[in-house]
Design a protein around this motif. Structure first.
Motif, PDB file in Angstrom:
ATOM      1  N   ARG A  42       0.810  -1.231   0.000  1.00 21.48           N
ATOM      2  CA  ARG A  42       0.000   0.000   0.000  1.00 21.48           C
ATOM      3  C   ARG A  42       0.837   1.271   0.000  1.00 21.48           C
ATOM      4  N   CYS A  43       2.052   1.189   0.486  1.00 28.69           N
ATOM      5  CA  CYS A  43       2.873   2.399   0.670  1.00 28.69           C
ATOM      6  C   CYS A  43       3.170   3.080  -0.666  1.00 28.69           C
ATOM      7  N   THR A  44       3.048   4.416  -0.681  1.00 28.11           N
ATOM      8  CA  THR A  44       3.351   5.184  -1.900  1.00 28.11           C
ATOM      9  C   THR A  44       4.670   5.954  -1.773  1.00 28.11           C
ATOM     10  N   ARG A 144       1.902   6.310  -7.859  1.00 31.48           N
ATOM     11  CA  ARG A 144       1.672   5.112  -7.032  1.00 31.48           C
ATOM     12  C   ARG A 144       0.293   5.182  -6.338  1.00 31.48           C
ATOM     13  N   LEU A 145      -0.100   6.399  -5.974  1.00 35.13           N
ATOM     14  CA  LEU A 145      -1.422   6.569  -5.362  1.00 35.13           C
ATOM     15  C   LEU A 145      -2.519   6.097  -6.322  1.00 35.13           C
ATOM     16  N   VAL A 270      -4.990  15.957  -3.220  1.00 40.70           N
ATOM     17  CA  VAL A 270      -4.959  15.177  -4.471  1.00 40.70           C
ATOM     18  C   VAL A 270      -6.034  14.085  -4.410  1.00 40.70           C
ATOM     19  N   ILE A 271      -6.130  13.430  -3.258  1.00 40.02           N
ATOM     20  CA  ILE A 271      -7.137  12.367  -3.105  1.00 40.02           C
ATOM     21  C   ILE A 271      -8.549  12.933  -3.307  1.00 40.02           C
ATOM     22  N   ALA A 349      -2.338  -1.659 -11.942  1.00 34.39           N
ATOM     23  CA  ALA A 349      -3.250  -1.550 -10.806  1.00 34.39           C
ATOM     24  C   ALA A 349      -2.815  -2.504  -9.714  1.00 34.39           C
ATOM     25  N   LYS A 350      -2.759  -2.011  -8.490  1.00 31.94           N
ATOM     26  CA  LYS A 350      -2.500  -2.889  -7.341  1.00 31.94           C
ATOM     27  C   LYS A 350      -3.871  -3.264  -6.783  1.00 31.94           C
TER      28      LYS A 350
END
Ligand code: SF4
Ligand code: SF4
Length: 451
Positions: A42-44, A144-145, A270-271, A349-350
């Motif tokens: 999960r880490c960006t 990455r996000l 950004v989110i 995509a993760k």
């Protein structure tokens, strides 16, 4: 694909205070056993946890200047934000010459890479098959996000390399043209953030290879005290205002010229914008510059200057270096043919945010989460080591945590247990004397009486 990361925890310093888990934009941190654990999937590498930790327990792993010894010819790639660390009155020719004094054989400005890339972006935006808004690929934490949290926006990501990638490739091409063999050339980025360290580590083995990422703070510390001894060599500085502006939020969109562009900075902002894009609420924007740090790269966690002062420095530098040195169309074609603008790493995509690949199972898990949430206090206190009650519920359903990690549920469970023990105690065999039953609490008058 192998996951690289550059943010690490110093366990000795971590006090398990949970500050970092609340700020992490992808909920990648849990406190377990009194220490903050990062979920690598999960880490960006955005650096929010480094910025937040009051105990300086999180750090970015960067390279040192010693790494230069491994190469015959070394090139420094200073980020545009590096210039903003110094007073704007200091000539950039002096700062760049300072890097040569530290042992580099050449400097190539990432700001120059940025202005060359800007021309290619403008060309790209003329295509008719764009998925709008096109999202900038310059900030690796944002890329990455998208991969982790907004996979539906993957097609919006600009399919061109970052200014760093472009600068690395043009610089390496130049060194090869001088006669150096590929393995003799070491390309090093002076980085404002851990996300760029990760980008460097993922740069592959080809033309865009970046052999190391050295912290901006460490180079600044080495340079600043010696700068008065360094001569100004104006010719070292080629990038103009368009490239230098990329150091701060808004600089990228300005370098593209007039257009329906927007700039957003700060990972949580950004989110919010990406959530709007996902549901189709952002209309009329062709290009979205998005940067994880507040203020842009001047706000990177490896910068030393106050980001607001750094921004003032950038604005002055943009005025001071207002000349724009163009390049020929022939050069541009050569770079295109050499793959200078092409991304070496494809976006993917993760699936870490998905509850399950199987839709039916995902629905079942969702219902269990909702059910558990009804019993959790909804305080998002972080005492369980998860950032929110929902995150704990997800962890429980995914088998990564237990309900009793929540101190409120633990207390409720203990109360229930106490009642059961009390009830059991009152069922002492009748063969025992009444006095004895009272001794062990066998009357029905206590607080846990079941009547
Ligand atoms: S902020 Fe996170 S890393 Fe820092 S001490 Fe608290 S739990 Fe540990
Ligand atoms: S905004 Fe700049 S400094 Fe911050 S994470 Fe992105 S690339 Fe790094």
């Amino acid at each position: 694909m192998e996951v690289f990361h550059s943010v690490f925890l110093d366990e000795e310093k971590c006090k398990g205070c949970t500050h970092c888990i609340r700020r992490c934009p992808t909920e990648a941190i849990r406190v377990k056993g009194g220490k903050a654990r990062i979920d690598e999937e999960r880490c960006t590498d955005c650096g929010e946890c480094i910025r937040t930790c009051p105990n300086h327990a999180k750090y970015a792993q960067t390279d040192s200047l010693e790494a230069l010894q491994e190469f015959r010819y070394t090139i420094a790639l200073p980020a545009p934000a590096f210039y903003a660390q110094f007073k704007f009155t200091i000539p950039l020719g002096k700062v760049l010459n300072g890097l040569l004094r530290l042992g580099f054989n050449e400097v190539f400005e990432v700001a120059r890479g940025a202005e060359i890339l800007a021309a290619e972006i403008v060309r790209f935006l003329q295509r008719r098959d764009l998925v709008l808004p096109v999202i900038s690929s310059a900030c690796p934490a944002v890329v990455r996000l998208v991969e982790v949290k907004f996979p539906s926006l993957l097609d919006n990501l600009l399919p061109l390399d970052s200014p760093l990638g472009v600068a690395a490739k043009i610089a390496r091409l130049g060194a090869l043209k001088k006669g150096y063999r590929p393995e003799e050339v070491g390309v090093f980025f002076i980085t404002p953030c851990p996300a760029k360290v990760t980008e460097a580590r993922q740069s592959g083995k080809g033309l865009g290879r970046i052999d190391g990422a050295i912290s901006m703070a460490s180079i600044y510390a080495r340079l600043v005290s010696e700068l008065h001894l360094v001569e100004d060599i104006p010719d070292l500085q080629i990038a103009g205002f368009k490239g230098i502006g990329w150091a701060r939020s808004g600089g990228e969109q300005e370098s593209l010229g007039e257009g329906e562009y927007m700039a957003v900075d700060g990972i949580h902002n950004v989110i919010s914008v990406f959530e709007k894009i996902e549901v189709g609420e952002l209309k009329g924007v062709v290009y979205c510059e998005a940067q994880a740090c507040v203020g842009g790269c001047v706000g990177g966690v490896l910068a030393v200057q106050n980001p607001f002062i750094a921004k003032v420095n950038v604005n002055h530098l943009m005025k001071k270096y207002s000349v724009f040195r163009p390049w020929s169309e022939e050069e541009m074609e050569t770079w295109r043919r050499a793959g200078v603008f092409a991304r070496e790493r494809v976006y993917e995509a993760k699936e870490v945010m998905k509850l399950d690949r199987d839709f039916q199972k995902a629905m079942e898990k969702y219902q269990r989460i909702e059910h558990l949430l009804e019993r959790l206090p909804g305080l998002d206190c972080g005492a369980c080591g998860s950032p929110t009650c929902r995150a704990l519920a997800e962890d429980v359903v995914q088998g990564k945590a237990e309900e009793i990690d929540c101190p409120f549920l633990l207390r409720d469970n203990m109360l229930e247990l106490a009642k059961e023990i009390y009830a059991l105690a009152s069922k002492v065999p009748q063969t025992m004397s009444g006095k004895r039953r009272e001794d062990i609490g066998g009357s029905n008058s206590g607080p846990c009486a079941t009547s």
